[in-house]
Design an enzyme around this catalytic site. Structure first.
Site, PDB file in Angstrom:
ATOM      1  N   TYR A  18       1.048  11.380 -11.837  1.00  0.00           N
ATOM      2  CA  TYR A  18       0.208  12.731 -11.229  1.00  0.00           C
ATOM      3  C   TYR A  18       0.139  13.484 -12.387  1.00  0.00           C
ATOM      4  CZ  TYR A  18       1.111  11.725  -6.221  1.00  0.00           C
ATOM      5  OH  TYR A  18       1.233  11.002  -5.206  1.00  0.00           O
TER       6      TYR A  18
ATOM      7  N   TYR B  23       8.553  14.364  -0.828  1.00  0.00           N
ATOM      8  CA  TYR B  23       7.670  13.112  -1.175  1.00  0.00           C
ATOM      9  C   TYR B  23       8.217  11.917  -0.405  1.00  0.00           C
ATOM     10  CZ  TYR B  23       4.395  10.388  -3.696  1.00  0.00           C
ATOM     11  OH  TYR B  23       3.304   9.721  -4.071  1.00  0.00           O
TER      12      TYR B  23
HETATM   13  C1  PHB Z   1      -3.633   6.326  -3.197  1.00  0.00           C
HETATM   14  O1  PHB Z   1      -4.728   6.287  -2.722  1.00  0.00           O
HETATM   15  O2  PHB Z   1      -3.057   5.270  -3.813  1.00  0.00           O
HETATM   16  C2  PHB Z   1      -2.831   7.721  -3.349  1.00  0.00           C
HETATM   17  C3  PHB Z   1      -3.430   8.715  -2.837  1.00  0.00           C
HETATM   18  C4  PHB Z   1      -2.805  10.158  -2.806  1.00  0.00           C
HETATM   19  C5  PHB Z   1      -1.617  10.057  -3.560  1.00  0.00           C
HETATM   20  C6  PHB Z   1      -0.840   8.995  -3.815  1.00  0.00           C
HETATM   21  C7  PHB Z   1      -1.747   7.505  -3.610  1.00  0.00           C
HETATM   22  O3  PHB Z   1      -0.755  11.066  -3.612  1.00  0.00           O
END
Ligand code: PHB
Length: 391
Positions: free
Chosen positions: A202, A384
């Site tokens: 991120y 999370y």
């Molecule tokens: C994903 O589509 O892989 C995805 C989307 C949002 C997130 C994490 C992964 O926060």
């Protein structure tokens, strides 16, 4: 005249509706599912692919864990970064729970296969779905089936798993709702290339947020923050890879981003929405029908799973004459909904740049805090990796 009678009519054959039919069947409760889209469409929808530990535990307990156990990729945590800095948050060390990368598309396929094997009735490609008599103990759903026949299903309860555009949410009278729209969207890119990272990245960046996610050993998933209304066709492949390279820190501390063939691109608006109550009479809502979260933190699917995990035993007891769990469903589910609504709003506003330089300083301060304080990091990790189902 009713042409079908069942115990529970489920409106919507996405993961919430299909998992609910599976959980109810395990408790001996019959259901009929109705869905406006085709099976192929529902099975191919691309959505976030992160499962919390409690979601994996639940799916495994109810016999949906075969492919999941084999193919899901266990991640200890995530990377959080901003220019020149990348930090790993290890959720297992911080809170004792991991997360699993397993696409929603895969879960949907597992659910479709399991329900088909069990003989579940699913009416796909229906139109004119309408809900009736939800305040009675014989509610019904009418629709036109894929062959153009008008049909009625009478049941003891209806569950709306039909997302934010379906008819269920609007059927709740005296509804109250809370909304937040964000001044940016996600540009989602699917590429045939091995992920350039072992766990999700991120990234905060002055040009806008970026996320490096993945679907398999040979398929990567990326997102770029873009202005609302962006046309996905307006970016060239080179522009996409350049933006990802810049925002994800290609070349910093020896890390490189491997580009590849882009196979899918779409722009997703971001919003938060909560609709209450989640029950009126014999109509219950689950998943996106009741709440939408922005994708930052990947809570949408996990919330839908948590809703139906509460709802299945509540409906089973209600049909046996004990209304207590059903009476508490909305309040219990909404506690977790609001926790995830806050968490996804918090992750979103911490990571997406705005025009406001004051926001920038607050964002960087929060990022330094969650990557340097054990206590702050544990708070992020707890949310999370997911709170227990009954939270
Ligand atoms: C994903 O589509 O892989 C995805 C989307 C949002 C997130 C994490 C992964 O926060």
């Amino acid at each position: 005249m009713a042409d079908e009678r069942t115990q529970v009519v489920i409106v919507g054959a996405g993961p919430a509706g299909m998992l609910l039919s599976h959980l109810l069947a395990a408790d001996g409760v019959d259901s009929v599912v109705v869905e406006t889209r085709s099976e192929e469409y529902v099975a191919a929808r691309i959505r976030a692919g992160i499962l919390e530990q409690s979601s994996v535990d639940l799916l495994t307990e109810v016999g949906l864990g075969d492919r999941l156990t084999r193919d899901a990729d266990k991640h200890r945590g995530i990377y959080l970064q901003w220019p020149e800095e990348r930090h790993h948050l290890d959720f297992v060390d911080l809170v004792g729970r991991a997360v699993y990368v397993y696409g929603q598309t895969e879960i949907q396929k597992d659910l479709i296969d399991a329900r088909r094997a069990a003989g579940q009735v699913v009416h796909y490609e229906v139109t004119d779905t309408a809900l009736h008599d939800i305040e009675s103990d014989r509610p019904s759903v009418t629709f036109t089936d894929s062959e153009g026949r008008a049909r009625t299903v009478v049941a003891d309860a209806i569950v709306g798993c039909d997302g934010s555009f379906g008819p269920s949410r609007a059927a709740i009278p005296a509804r109250e709702s809370w909304d937040r729209t964000y001044p940016y969207s996600w540009f989602g890119i699917l590429a045939d290339v091995a992920p350039s990272t072992d766990e999700l990245i991120y990234a905060w960046h002055p040009d806008g947020f970026a996320l490096h996610s993945m679907r398999s050993e040979s398929v990567s998933r990326f997102y770029l923050q873009v202005p609302n209304g962006t046309d996905p066709a307006s970016w060239s492949d080179d522009q996409i890879w350049d933006a990802l390279a810049a925002r994800l820190g290609h070349g910093q501390n020896g890390w490189t981003l491997q580009p590849g063939q882009i196979t899918d691109r779409s722009v997703l608006p971001m919003r938060s929405h909560v609709s209450t109550p989640m029950r009126h009479g014999r109509l219950f809502l689950a998943g996106d029908a009741a709440h939408i979260v922005p994708p930052t933190g990947a809570k949408g699917l996990n919330l839908a799973i948590a809703d139906v995990a509460l709802l299945a035993p509540a409906l089973t007891a209600l049909l046996k004459g004990d209304p207590r769990l059903a009476d508490g469903y909305s309040e219990t589910a909404l506690r977790r909904v609001w926790r995830c609504t806050h968490f996804s709003w918090w992750m979103t506003t911490m990571l997406h740049t705005t025009e406001d330089p004051f926001d920038t300083q607050l964002q960087l301060s929060q990022l330094r805090w969650v990557t340097s304080s054990q206590h702050a990091a544990a708070g992020l990790a707890e949310n999370y990796a997911g709170l227990p189902i009954g939270f």
